[in-house]
Design a protein around this motif. Sequence first.
Motif, PDB file in Angstrom:
ATOM      1  N   LEU A  75       1.719 -34.298 -35.617  1.00 36.48           N
ATOM      2  CA  LEU A  75       1.332 -35.402 -34.720  1.00 36.48           C
ATOM      3  C   LEU A  75       0.732 -34.849 -33.433  1.00 36.48           C
ATOM      4  CD1 LEU A  75       4.457 -37.715 -35.042  1.00 36.48           C
ATOM      5  CD2 LEU A  75       2.352 -37.752 -36.381  1.00 36.48           C
ATOM      6  N   ARG A  76      -0.096 -35.659 -32.831  1.00 38.53           N
ATOM      7  CA  ARG A  76      -0.643 -35.324 -31.516  1.00 38.53           C
ATOM      8  C   ARG A  76      -0.653 -36.594 -30.674  1.00 38.53           C
ATOM      9  NH1 ARG A  76      -3.899 -31.869 -34.715  1.00 38.53           N
ATOM     10  NH2 ARG A  76      -4.154 -29.803 -33.788  1.00 38.53           N
ATOM     11  N   VAL A  77      -0.660 -36.435 -29.352  1.00 33.27           N
ATOM     12  CA  VAL A  77      -0.789 -37.630 -28.518  1.00 33.27           C
ATOM     13  C   VAL A  77      -2.216 -37.789 -28.005  1.00 33.27           C
ATOM     14  CG1 VAL A  77       1.619 -37.655 -27.852  1.00 33.27           C
ATOM     15  CG2 VAL A  77      -0.038 -36.464 -26.415  1.00 33.27           C
ATOM     16  N   SER A  78      -3.006 -36.724 -28.070  1.00 35.00           N
ATOM     17  CA  SER A  78      -4.425 -36.863 -27.773  1.00 35.00           C
ATOM     18  C   SER A  78      -5.172 -35.927 -28.713  1.00 35.00           C
ATOM     19  CB  SER A  78      -4.731 -36.522 -26.318  1.00 35.00           C
ATOM     20  OG  SER A  78      -4.455 -35.162 -26.086  1.00 35.00           O
ATOM     21  N   ARG A  79      -6.445 -36.195 -28.925  1.00 37.00           N
ATOM     22  CA  ARG A  79      -7.178 -35.502 -29.981  1.00 37.00           C
ATOM     23  C   ARG A  79      -7.124 -33.990 -29.834  1.00 37.00           C
ATOM     24  NH1 ARG A  79     -12.146 -38.703 -31.936  1.00 37.00           N
ATOM     25  NH2 ARG A  79     -10.406 -40.123 -31.912  1.00 37.00           N
ATOM     26  N   HIS A  80      -7.180 -33.500 -28.604  1.00 34.61           N
ATOM     27  CA  HIS A  80      -7.225 -32.057 -28.425  1.00 34.61           C
ATOM     28  C   HIS A  80      -5.887 -31.487 -27.984  1.00 34.61           C
ATOM     29  CE1 HIS A  80     -11.463 -32.411 -29.110  1.00 34.61           C
ATOM     30  NE2 HIS A  80     -11.540 -33.335 -28.167  1.00 34.61           N
ATOM     31  N   GLY A  81      -4.856 -32.333 -28.017  1.00 38.45           N
ATOM     32  CA  GLY A  81      -3.534 -31.856 -27.600  1.00 38.45           C
ATOM     33  C   GLY A  81      -2.903 -30.996 -28.670  1.00 38.45           C
ATOM     34  N   GLY A 109      10.556 -37.231 -20.391  1.00 36.53           N
ATOM     35  CA  GLY A 109       9.382 -36.492 -19.930  1.00 36.53           C
ATOM     36  C   GLY A 109       8.814 -37.225 -18.734  1.00 36.53           C
ATOM     37  N   LEU A 110       7.993 -36.534 -17.947  1.00 38.48           N
ATOM     38  CA  LEU A 110       7.413 -37.176 -16.772  1.00 38.48           C
ATOM     39  C   LEU A 110       6.406 -38.236 -17.185  1.00 38.48           C
ATOM     40  CD1 LEU A 110       6.802 -34.050 -14.547  1.00 38.48           C
ATOM     41  CD2 LEU A 110       8.542 -35.811 -14.230  1.00 38.48           C
ATOM     42  N   VAL A 111       6.039 -39.082 -16.231  1.00 37.91           N
ATOM     43  CA  VAL A 111       4.968 -40.046 -16.472  1.00 37.91           C
ATOM     44  C   VAL A 111       3.719 -39.256 -16.863  1.00 37.91           C
ATOM     45  CG1 VAL A 111       3.513 -41.771 -15.399  1.00 37.91           C
ATOM     46  CG2 VAL A 111       5.931 -41.634 -14.803  1.00 37.91           C
ATOM     47  N   GLY A 112       3.065 -39.643 -17.934  1.00 40.81           N
ATOM     48  CA  GLY A 112       1.858 -38.943 -18.353  1.00 40.81           C
ATOM     49  C   GLY A 112       2.108 -37.793 -19.307  1.00 40.81           C
ATOM     50  N   ALA A 113       3.377 -37.563 -19.684  1.00 40.90           N
ATOM     51  CA  ALA A 113       3.671 -36.452 -20.597  1.00 40.90           C
ATOM     52  C   ALA A 113       3.276 -36.791 -22.030  1.00 40.90           C
ATOM     53  CB  ALA A 113       5.153 -36.101 -20.536  1.00 40.90           C
ATOM     54  N   GLY A 114       3.089 -38.092 -22.328  1.00 40.71           N
ATOM     55  CA  GLY A 114       2.653 -38.470 -23.670  1.00 40.71           C
ATOM     56  C   GLY A 114       3.674 -39.277 -24.449  1.00 40.71           C
ATOM     57  N   LYS A 115       4.766 -39.690 -23.804  1.00 40.69           N
ATOM     58  CA  LYS A 115       5.822 -40.432 -24.504  1.00 40.69           C
ATOM     59  C   LYS A 115       5.282 -41.738 -25.078  1.00 40.69           C
ATOM     60  CE  LYS A 115       8.562 -41.004 -20.916  1.00 40.69           C
ATOM     61  NZ  LYS A 115       7.790 -40.481 -19.786  1.00 40.69           N
ATOM     62  N   PRO A 122      -3.756 -46.152 -33.262  1.00 38.92           N
ATOM     63  CA  PRO A 122      -3.941 -45.481 -34.559  1.00 38.92           C
ATOM     64  C   PRO A 122      -3.399 -44.050 -34.507  1.00 38.92           C
ATOM     65  CG  PRO A 122      -6.060 -46.069 -33.535  1.00 38.92           C
ATOM     66  CD  PRO A 122      -5.005 -46.490 -32.600  1.00 38.92           C
ATOM     67  N   LEU A 123      -2.954 -43.561 -35.652  1.00 38.37           N
ATOM     68  CA  LEU A 123      -2.430 -42.215 -35.737  1.00 38.37           C
ATOM     69  C   LEU A 123      -3.520 -41.236 -35.294  1.00 38.37           C
ATOM     70  CD1 LEU A 123       0.319 -41.306 -36.672  1.00 38.37           C
ATOM     71  CD2 LEU A 123      -0.629 -40.924 -38.949  1.00 38.37           C
ATOM     72  N   VAL A 124      -3.202 -40.359 -34.324  1.00 36.02           N
ATOM     73  CA  VAL A 124      -4.213 -39.425 -33.823  1.00 36.02           C
ATOM     74  C   VAL A 124      -4.468 -38.329 -34.855  1.00 36.02           C
ATOM     75  CG1 VAL A 124      -4.796 -37.799 -31.997  1.00 36.02           C
ATOM     76  CG2 VAL A 124      -3.564 -39.903 -31.442  1.00 36.02           C
TER      77      VAL A 124
END
Lengths: 343, 519
Positions: free
Chosen positions: B273-279, B296-302, B314-316
Motif C-alpha cells: 500500500l501507499r498513501v501517495s503515488r511516489h510514497g 502520526g502527525l497531521v499530514g503523515a498519511g493516516k 481509490p487504492l493507490v
Amino acid sequence: MSTDIQSSPAERATPYSKDAITHFIYRYGLLVVLALMIVVFSIAHPFFGTFANAMFILQASAIVAVVGLGCTISMTVGGFDLAVGATMSLVVMVAAGAMVIYGFSGPVAILLGLAAGLLAGLLNAMLIVYARIPDLVATLAAQFLVSGTTLLAVNGQSISEGMSLGTTSATGTFAPIFKWLGSGYVFGVHSSVIVAGLVFLAVFALLNLTKWGRIFYAIGGNPVAAAAVGIPVRRYRIIAYLLSGLLSAVAGLLLVARSNRGDVSVGDAYLLQAVSAALVGYAVLGANRANAFGTLIGAVFVATLINGLTMFNFPYYAQTFVQGLLLGVALLMSYTLGPKSKR
Amino acid sequence: MTDMTAPADSLPLVRFEAITKHFGGTVALAGVTFEVRHGETLGLLGSNGAGKSTLIKILSGMQPQTGGDILIEGVPQTLDSPVDARDCGIVTVHQNIDDGVVFGMTVAENLVLDNLSVAGGNPWMPYGRVRRQAAAILEELDFDLPLDVPVEQLSASGRQEVSIARALVKKPKLLILDEPTSTLSARESERLFERVAAMQARGIAILYVSHRMSDIQRLCHRAVVLRNGQVVSNHDAPLDARAITVSILGEIALAPAFESRTGRETVLSGEGLRVSRHGPAFDVSFRRGEIVGLTGLVGAGKTELLEQFYGARPLVSGKLELLGQPFEPRDQPDALAHGIAMVPEERAAQSIFPGEQLTTHASIGRLDRFSTAGIMQRSEEVAFARKVISDFHVRCPGHEAPIEALSGGNQQKLLVGRWLADEREVMILDEPFRGIDIGARSVIAKALRAYSENTAVIVCSSDPEEVIEVADRVLVMRDGEIVCDIASSEISAEQLADIMSAAPPSQAHPTTMETNSVH
C-alpha cells in the motif's frame, strides 16, 4: 461532565425555546394569514365564501401544486429544477400531437406524455449526477434544450384539432379521458383537483412516512454524511429528478386537457409559480425546508389571494407584484424569524 | 493593568489576562494568562482540544472571549473583528492555507487584495497597476513569486507564501502562524523557516503554533503549553523537548487499564500500500478482537490510508484483502455493504445533518431495520434512538431534540453509538476523541473495547495519549509510511510522540524502537 444542556446556546437557537411570539409567527404565521384572508374576503364579498368559489380556487391552484410538488422533491435532495416549465410544455405538445396528428388513443397519449417527462428528468439527472454540473445551471441548460426540442419538433406551431398539415388537415381528436381531465367532476370536485390531491397524498407519504423520504432529506442536509452512512447518493438524486420530471408531465397533461390544444411554451409560466409555492412552503409550520404540505398551502395561498383580489376588481397586472410580496414575506419568515441557518 | 508602573518600553506587546471562553456549558479556556514580548518568537503548544485554536480565534478577532482582558502594549483592547486585530498590529496566517488566498485570481491580484478594501484611494485598478503594486510588495518583502500565475496553480507552500506576504503587507507587530508546517513537505518547511528567520530579523514578534517539537525547538525563544484550557507550563530556550512533551500530555497513563490483546484471525490486510503515488510502500493487517491505534502527525498519511479502506479514495497501489478475499471498494456504500464502517473526523462537515433530530441521526444508517415495504415504523426507530441514548449516556433534552442542542462529546457518543448496534468486520474511527471531554472519551473507549471482541477496530488519532489509552496495538505513521508497529503495553505516550515527530525517517525504525522501549 458539568455540561448544562438546558442553557447551551445551541439549544436557545432552536425553535423549541424561542421567544413565544416569534415562535408562533414562525410556525403558524402563514396559516393564520390564509385563514384571516379567507374570513375577510368572505365577509366582504357574498360569492367568495361559496362552495363553487372554493372549488374554483382549488382548480386554479391544482396545476401549480402538482408542478410545485415536483420541485419540492428536487429541493429535498438539495437540488433545484428549473426545467419543470419547459417539461410541461414538452408534455403538452407530445400529448396533443399524439392524439391530433397521429391519432393515438387517450391512454397511449398519457403514457407518451409521462415518458417525455421522465426523459426530461433523466436529462437533468445526467447533467447533474454524471456531468457534475451544478443543479441550477444544469437545469437551466436542460430547460433550453427541452424547450428547443419542442419548438423544433412542431416547427414552432400550435397543435389543434383539424389543424392544417400541409395538403391535408389533422383528423385526430382529443380523447374522452382528456375531456374528462379538462372539465369532469366527481361529487362536484373538478378532476384536476382530484389528481392534484392524489399527487399531494403520494408525495406527502413519500417524504414523511417512508425511508426514501428520510434519505432524500439526508442527502439535502449533508451529502457527505449521507454517503458516510452508506446511502447511494447519486442514485437517489437521479430518482429525485425523475420524479420531478414525472410530476411536471402530470401537470402538463392537466394543462393540455384544460385547453384542448397544444401551444408551445404554454407551460413555461408555471416554473416561477411552482418554485414560489415550494419556497412559500418553507415557512409553513416552521418546517424551514421544502415539504409537501407547505407547497400545497403555498399554491392554494397564491390562488386564494388572486381570486379574492380579482373579485374586488384589483387590476390583473398587479398580480405579479402581489405574488412577489407574498414570496418576500414568506422568505422573511423562514430565514429571518426561523432558526439561524446552520450551514 | 498591574504593569502600569513598569516603564513603557518593557511592557509586553500582548498580554492575556485570565482569558476565559465558554461554549454553552463547555469550557474551552479556563483563565489563560501569558504574554508575548516585542520581537520574540513564542511557541504555543498543546494537544487537540487544549484550547489553542480558540485562543487564536480570540486574538485574531474572530470570536469574543467570555471573560478576561487582552492588553496590547499595556492598554486593554476589544478585538471584535479581524480588522480590529489588524489595527492593533495582530495578523494571523491560518492553518488552512487556502483560507488565505482567493482562487481564480492571480498572485498579483491576491497580493493587492487588502489595498482594495482601504477607503479612498484610486478606484481605477487596471491589471497593469495591480501588477506594479504587487511587484513593489514582493520587492519590499524580498519574496520571489510568479505574479501572473493563478494562485491555485501554486504549490501549497507557494500559496502559503502568498498568505504570509499578504499578512506582512499589513505591517504586523505580532504575526500568528497557526500550524504552518502541517501540510508542507520537509523541503517546503525549510523554505518557511528561512522566511520566519527573516521576519525575526525585522523584529516582528511571532506566535508560532505547532504540534511539531522540532519546529518549535528550532524557531522559538520561549514556549507556552496549554492543556485543558489553561497554561500549564512556560519554557525558555534552550527548549527541552521531553519536558514540553510531558507537559502537553499531562499525567500519562502508567499502564493501560486493560489487558492488552493480540486479536485472532486477520480480517483486513493490505500489501504494497501507499498513501501517495511516489510514497514508500508498506504492508498492514488488522485482526478480529483487537483495537489498533493509528497515530502520526497531521499530514503523515493516516487519513489517506484509511480512506482507501472504506472506499473514499481509490487504492493507490498494492492490494487489499478482506476475510481472505481480494477487496477493492468502489465507494463508501460499497465498503459499508462489505462490513467496513467508519466514523469521520469532522463531525459538523461529515456526520451531522443540520437541524435533524437525534432519532434521525441514530437511525439513518439502518433505515431498512425500521421500515416495512419502505414505510417507516416510527416506534421502532424511537426505541432504537432511546437505547443508544441510554447505553451511551448521551445527555440531551430528549430524542426529538435537534443534534445541535448537544455538546460535542454527547454528539460523538450518539454518532459512535449508532454504529455499534450492528456487527461488522471492520470499524474505523477517525479522530473520535477530538474536542470531546474525558467523560465521553471513556464511555466511547469502553464501548469500543466490548465491540472489538468480534470486530477489527481501528482508531485513528494524532494524540499519542489517546492511542495508548484505547488501543491494544499501535501503528505510527510518518511521512506516508508505517514506521512502528508495537503492542500498546510496551510503549509510552512520550515515546510515541518522539517517534511521530522524529525528523528524518531514518532515525527511528521499529527495531530501534524496541530498544527504546526497554527502560
